[in-house]
Design a protein around this motif. Sequence first.
Motif, PDB file in Angstrom:
ATOM      1  N   GLU A 190      48.874  41.744  -8.199  1.00 39.42           N
ATOM      2  CA  GLU A 190      49.388  41.168  -6.947  1.00 39.42           C
ATOM      3  C   GLU A 190      50.693  40.780  -6.919  1.00 39.42           C
ATOM      4  OE1 GLU A 190      46.560  38.028  -6.275  1.00 39.42           O
ATOM      5  OE2 GLU A 190      44.821  39.410  -5.642  1.00 39.42           O
ATOM      6  N   GLN A 191      51.448  40.798  -8.154  1.00 36.48           N
ATOM      7  CA  GLN A 191      52.799  40.149  -8.034  1.00 36.48           C
ATOM      8  C   GLN A 191      53.825  41.431  -8.126  1.00 36.48           C
ATOM      9  OE1 GLN A 191      53.162  37.794 -11.627  1.00 36.48           O
ATOM     10  NE2 GLN A 191      51.239  36.807 -11.380  1.00 36.48           N
ATOM     11  N   ASN A 246      40.601  44.460  -1.991  1.00 35.94           N
ATOM     12  CA  ASN A 246      41.723  43.524  -1.755  1.00 35.94           C
ATOM     13  C   ASN A 246      42.940  44.169  -2.187  1.00 35.94           C
ATOM     14  OD1 ASN A 246      40.034  41.262  -0.855  1.00 35.94           O
ATOM     15  ND2 ASN A 246      39.788  40.529  -2.874  1.00 35.94           N
ATOM     16  N   LEU A 247      42.928  44.787  -3.119  1.00 40.28           N
ATOM     17  CA  LEU A 247      44.259  45.412  -3.529  1.00 40.28           C
ATOM     18  C   LEU A 247      44.536  46.594  -2.329  1.00 40.28           C
ATOM     19  CD1 LEU A 247      46.352  46.473  -5.703  1.00 40.28           C
ATOM     20  CD2 LEU A 247      44.605  47.804  -6.584  1.00 40.28           C
ATOM     21  N   ALA A 273      31.078  47.640  -1.206  1.00 37.35           N
ATOM     22  CA  ALA A 273      32.076  47.053  -0.517  1.00 37.35           C
ATOM     23  C   ALA A 273      33.332  48.067  -0.315  1.00 37.35           C
ATOM     24  CB  ALA A 273      32.770  45.751  -1.411  1.00 37.35           C
ATOM     25  N   CYS A 274      33.447  49.315  -0.846  1.00 43.57           N
ATOM     26  CA  CYS A 274      34.426  50.106  -0.533  1.00 43.57           C
ATOM     27  C   CYS A 274      34.146  51.144   0.387  1.00 43.57           C
ATOM     28  CB  CYS A 274      34.839  50.721  -1.849  1.00 43.57           C
ATOM     29  SG  CYS A 274      35.429  49.609  -2.978  1.00 43.57           S
ATOM     30  N   LYS A 282      46.127  50.139   3.167  1.00 38.10           N
ATOM     31  CA  LYS A 282      47.252  50.001   3.650  1.00 38.10           C
ATOM     32  C   LYS A 282      48.497  50.337   2.694  1.00 38.10           C
ATOM     33  CE  LYS A 282      45.248  48.066   7.317  1.00 38.10           C
ATOM     34  NZ  LYS A 282      45.080  48.437   8.771  1.00 38.10           N
ATOM     35  N   ASN A 283      49.550  50.918   3.287  1.00 40.31           N
ATOM     36  CA  ASN A 283      50.486  51.354   2.568  1.00 40.31           C
ATOM     37  C   ASN A 283      50.393  51.931   1.413  1.00 40.31           C
ATOM     38  OD1 ASN A 283      53.307  50.798   2.670  1.00 40.31           O
ATOM     39  ND2 ASN A 283      53.418  48.701   1.830  1.00 40.31           N
TER      40      ASN A 283
END
Length: 666
Positions: A190-191, A246-247, A273-274, A282-283
């Motif tokens: 996430e960073q 989330n990723l 969940a997927c 996204k992106n």
Amino acid sequence: MHHRQKKEVPADPGISCLCSISRSSRIQHEKVNQKSFTKLANRLVKKYDIPQAAIPNLTSKRSTAFIRHLVHRRFNLKDIQLQDFDDMVKDVLKEDHATANDLIQTLLEYSVPEAKKWVDYIFEELGLIISVNLPELSPDVPANNDEWADWDAECSSSTPVPYYTLKPPVDQVIWIDTPEACRECFHRIEQERLVGLDAEWKVVFDYAPPRVALLQVAITDQVFLLDMIALCDAFQKQDLGFLLMNLMQNESIIKLGYGFDADMKVLSKQFQACKSITDEVKNLIDFDYFHHSVLPNHLYLCCNHHNGMPIKSSLNGLVEMILGQPLDKREQFSNWERRPLNQSQLVYAALDAYCLLELFWSLEEQAPNFGADVLELLKPLKQGVKAKSNKSGRRKKAKAQRSRIQGAISSYLQDQEASASIDAIAGDAKCSTKEESLCSLPARSSIPVTPASQFRVVVDTMLQGLGKHMRQCGVDCAVLDNKQDHAECVRLSLKEDRVILTRGKVFDQLRQYVPKERIYKVVEEKPIKQLQEVFGFFNVDVEESDIFSLCQHVIRKHEMYLQICNNGDFIEVPTEFMVTMLDGNSRDVVTLGNYRLDMTSGTILGASANVRLQLDHVPREVPPRVCLFYGCVSCGKIYWDGSHLGRAVSGKFRDILGMRVTQSQY
């Protein structure tokens, strides 16, 4: 050439029944064949989850085809390791004993010892007896070994292929198989601004859906290998699915993949969940779309496209074109569910994800040099949706044009025996105005003055009038005939160091293959204005002595097009000698400058080849009015000074003579 006739298939009651059930009566029985019908049946089985027990014949046919495919890859393509080949063949035999006989028959075409090994396995492990006659083996040849059995060792001991290698050290390839390590891994991801994604799963031969066995996530200095088999057992499946979602939904992270839509489909079936991952990602930048729809129009970004090779339809081909070396794909068909994975599998998996980052970095570094932005090039992909176009005709024409141009480049390289790459660089923006047409070219102040006799160009079929005027100004100008392809412009530019002059959409096609200083898009409409535009931009200096200094004679050299002589070397013949030759009253050979002239036949001696003057084209009333004649030593065309030279100098070429860049409007 003998054409194989299509086998006519009679109307089948079963097919008719199927059509009636599906309410489809528009079926052409003569076009139905086994291959197409089998494909349709397989699609229906997958779509409606038909149990395999209900389709035994189709399952057996699929298993047999998979066995033959494995043997082909093992012995022909040689891209399957021995252990992986054995594992997959055993899986097929356990599920479908009926394929055993076909396996042995297929292996006999390549290796008798290999066939003998599998006959023994089938008898000992499955209790089946194969009714096949095996040729006798020599006592010196072990039954479990042959020229193929040591193939893996042979590959490792042979001269290494210069494959693309993994940049991070192996200790930075991190294996993730516990929930704690997985959460820490996603926190680290996430960073990041940029991640590369890939997934591996075991090849399946039946209709069972595949499951992701390994998920690779590459960041700047590390690659995380997520053991999805262990994580699914240790995690709540729902929790692991939420981490993945989330990723994929994180808009601050650019996610790179190649054909990652297929990976997402497998993930969507594996994790509840997927389920909507393909719609909510996204992106995402999918290099698969970039490879086939964007890159063909921006080949200047490639470091290895110069040799005319076709664009390979795989990640391996894209890496080779952009980064210069192919990937080692020998582990592609591995058993990714086997634990532990060997070192070669770990490196292969890590490189498949990390090379996506290096592709992006390479494009990001190169694109600004050509007036392009990498995110603009990849903009249509950032939502993970592949754009589709119904303009198939235009795509086919563009593809054919690229093939012709690449063929011309390849021909040039073969003629020159060149091995170095051609720096094919050009601007990215399409030019529609006069100012935009100059955007990718050097500033005029940086262009030195070029004498007209040293300026070499090639013009396409849309600028034939300009080409004629340029030759009259003493410029070495090659002009395409209407029957010649634009690929000839590229070949002549590379081979003879010529500037390409063109206009219209052809400019956007050709500028991908030549350096930007060797192509120019002409804006003006009229030939004289075009001449001023080109000479003004390239700072060409035209003197009065350059006007009509080149031979304008048309030589019919090929049936397909006409060639201009374009020679600038002439023999000067005085009037009295010309009259003597026309009358045929001399038997002398005279010396005129650097050449000798046979007065009997009018042949120029001493040139690269003896050339005969075209005396028949000189009117008898001309010599008394002319002091000196000029004979082209290349084609024999005869010229003399007349009023047309004065009219050209004082008329249409008046504004061209002595032009300097400071006087130019362009």
